[in-house]
Design a protein around this motif. Sequence first.
Motif, mmCIF file in Angstrom:
data_model
loop_
_atom_site.group_PDB
_atom_site.id
_atom_site.type_symbol
_atom_site.label_atom_id
_atom_site.label_comp_id
_atom_site.label_asym_id
_atom_site.label_seq_id
_atom_site.Cartn_x
_atom_site.Cartn_y
_atom_site.Cartn_z
ATOM 1 N N UNK A 239 0.849 -1.189 0.000
ATOM 2 C CA UNK A 239 0.000 0.000 0.000
ATOM 3 C C UNK A 239 0.880 1.232 0.000
ATOM 4 N N UNK A 240 0.533 2.214 -0.823
ATOM 5 C CA UNK A 240 1.267 3.474 -0.834
ATOM 6 C C UNK A 240 1.248 4.064 0.571
ATOM 7 N N UNK A 241 2.402 4.446 1.063
ATOM 8 C CA UNK A 241 2.470 5.021 2.400
ATOM 9 C C UNK A 241 2.202 3.985 3.482
ATOM 10 N N UNK A 242 2.170 2.703 3.125
ATOM 11 C CA UNK A 242 1.950 1.646 4.102
ATOM 12 C C UNK A 242 0.479 1.404 4.382
ATOM 13 N N UNK A 243 -0.354 2.451 4.238
ATOM 14 C CA UNK A 243 -1.773 2.269 4.559
ATOM 15 C C UNK A 243 -2.689 2.918 3.529
ATOM 16 N N UNK A 244 -2.123 3.343 2.388
ATOM 17 C CA UNK A 244 -2.947 3.991 1.367
ATOM 18 C C UNK A 244 -3.431 3.017 0.310
ATOM 19 N N UNK A 245 -3.458 3.497 -0.919
ATOM 20 C CA UNK A 245 -3.992 2.680 -2.008
ATOM 21 C C UNK A 245 -3.051 1.524 -2.345
ATOM 22 N N UNK A 246 -3.625 0.368 -2.731
ATOM 23 C CA UNK A 246 -2.768 -0.774 -3.051
ATOM 24 C C UNK A 246 -2.000 -0.603 -4.358
ATOM 25 N N UNK A 247 -0.853 -1.247 -4.418
ATOM 26 C CA UNK A 247 -0.101 -1.324 -5.682
ATOM 27 C C UNK A 247 0.567 -2.688 -5.751
ATOM 28 N N UNK A 248 0.976 -3.067 -6.948
ATOM 29 C CA UNK A 248 1.628 -4.357 -7.157
ATOM 30 C C UNK A 248 3.120 -4.220 -6.914
ATOM 31 N N UNK A 249 3.607 -4.916 -5.891
ATOM 32 C CA UNK A 249 5.017 -4.813 -5.515
ATOM 33 C C UNK A 249 5.876 -5.741 -6.364
ATOM 34 N N UNK A 250 5.406 -6.939 -6.625
ATOM 35 C CA UNK A 250 6.159 -7.935 -7.383
ATOM 36 C C UNK A 250 5.584 -9.300 -7.046
ATOM 37 N N UNK A 251 6.024 -10.313 -7.775
ATOM 38 C CA UNK A 251 5.440 -11.636 -7.569
ATOM 39 C C UNK A 251 6.292 -12.484 -6.626
ATOM 40 N N UNK A 252 5.698 -13.554 -6.121
ATOM 41 C CA UNK A 252 6.454 -14.547 -5.357
ATOM 42 C C UNK A 252 6.065 -15.926 -5.879
ATOM 43 N N UNK A 253 6.970 -16.890 -5.712
ATOM 44 C CA UNK A 253 6.619 -18.244 -6.121
ATOM 45 C C UNK A 253 5.792 -18.897 -5.015
ATOM 46 N N UNK A 254 4.801 -19.657 -5.436
ATOM 47 C CA UNK A 254 3.974 -20.419 -4.495
ATOM 48 C C UNK A 254 3.696 -21.786 -5.121
ATOM 49 N N UNK A 255 3.316 -22.732 -4.276
ATOM 50 C CA UNK A 255 2.906 -24.040 -4.779
ATOM 51 C C UNK A 255 1.602 -24.423 -4.097
#
Lengths: 373, 169
Positions: free
Chosen positions: B66-82
């Motif tokens: 979230x912008x500013x930690x508590x604002x609007x969401x943004x895409x930070x990057x992906x992670x691998x999951x299974x």
Amino acid sequence: MYVAVKGGEKAIASAHRYLAEERRGDPALPDLAVDQIAEQLGHAVSRVMAEGSLYDRALAALAVKQARGDLIEAIFLIRAYRTTLPRFGASRPVDTAAMAVDRRISATFKDLPGGQVLGPTFDYTHRLLDFALAAEGAEPPVADSAPDPLDPAMPRVLDLLNREGLIEPAATPDEDGPVGEGPVGEGPVGDLTRDPLAFPAGRDLRLQNLARGDEGFILALGYSTQRGYARNHAFVGEIRVGLVAVEFEPEELGFAISIGDILVTECETVNQFRGSKTVPAQFTRGYGLVFGHGERKAIAMALVDRALRCRELGETPQAPAQDEEFVLSHSDNIQATGFVEHIKLPHYVDFQSELELVRRLRRAASAHAEAAE
Amino acid sequence: MTVSAPPSDSPTEPDDPHIAARRRWMAVLARGSAAELADHWGRLGEGLSHDRLRAPESGLVMVRGRAGGSGSPFNLGEMTVTRCSVRLADGAGGPARVGHATVAGRDRRHAELAALFDALLQDPARHDAVERTVIAPLEAAQAAAAEARSCKAAATKVDFFTMVRGEDT
């Protein structure tokens, strides 16, 4: 005329075998294990995860090994790998206020709830080469350990300012980007891996772009803002490094579950004021968040994020760091390296045509000179 | 411009105690290692058979901030999951249980074992034993590791002291 050129396969195969031998180095020395890279070259791994835009320590370490330590090449490998996997969805936004903190400092308040926690930092080291590290077989160093853990309540520094109304709130209606993108805070989230970047870009796309942008480029732009090319004098309100839980709602469950923890670095800057006849002066914010431990990048990202908010904050853009199209179009080191480095690949035909043109121009010029005599 | 509380990150979770319990054990299983879970499964899963409703599959989750930690969401990057889904037959002839897992990383065995334990924990006849011998010890070990890490950070907390310069007294 197009001339197809064939050949070179054997040379290329031999070049790659030569590369493999060079990568391995002196066979009398032990082979570098991927988990040694993951454990002992943590900042290289962090950078590859951040700019590769893929959190996976083992993959990033493998990429560092394969790329012989060329981090942009490693990032390229990671970007290519991610395209082979399906995406299951997006997480809930991570809650950095609930971070299990390894490090948390503020340059604006000395005494703050939770305290100044230095963590594993290069700060205050003397930057003298430590030749003891060159010796083998040293005992593994042991960190100090306090009798009690940190206070789990680590309020965000900027929220303390916010309580007094001295700083703008984290989300403002006009920062969400172009009008019509939905309600504040919860509109659709732009994704530049799915849709080409268009301008003006919302803050969501700007932050995504900066988070995966080249550290050197973002650092230089951030530095330029401090030297006066986009004046918005910044303080580091807070840096925190630590683990945050990632929550994801699988389609088959219908509720979110915690799928693991990731290490992130967050920086919030407190910048100069904005105010008007109707709104009293308030500090403004810049924000940086990156995968792994990467303070330099997080601080620089916050500086550039703040500079890119110029229009929203009523400032006239006049410096490179405020030029959204310039910044966002040149921050990606994979795009940049692809275009910069492709000119080393064969351009024989293009160059042949240039050569022809120069010869013709010179012939025409000399004929013209002779005629004039 | 209004100052408002940040939107909740979990707006849709019902206060269902079954869901809360399952969220807890799934979080513990996601943080366990495949080796730890395999050890426990070797002891508890003997004689149980299962089908894979969805074979272990690796993929990506886009991590948001979230912008500013508590604002609007943004895409930070992906992670691998299974992820993995299984149906576990009840050895005693009871109903089959379906277990699901999504875990960080690319360890397929981890995802499958986490799904198997999720199924096992939904069986009232087995739940308490699994909770007592698997989930509670893993949770305690994870909490102890987190506390040890926090104690190292706490050792680097700055104690400020002020030099008193005399003249004011």
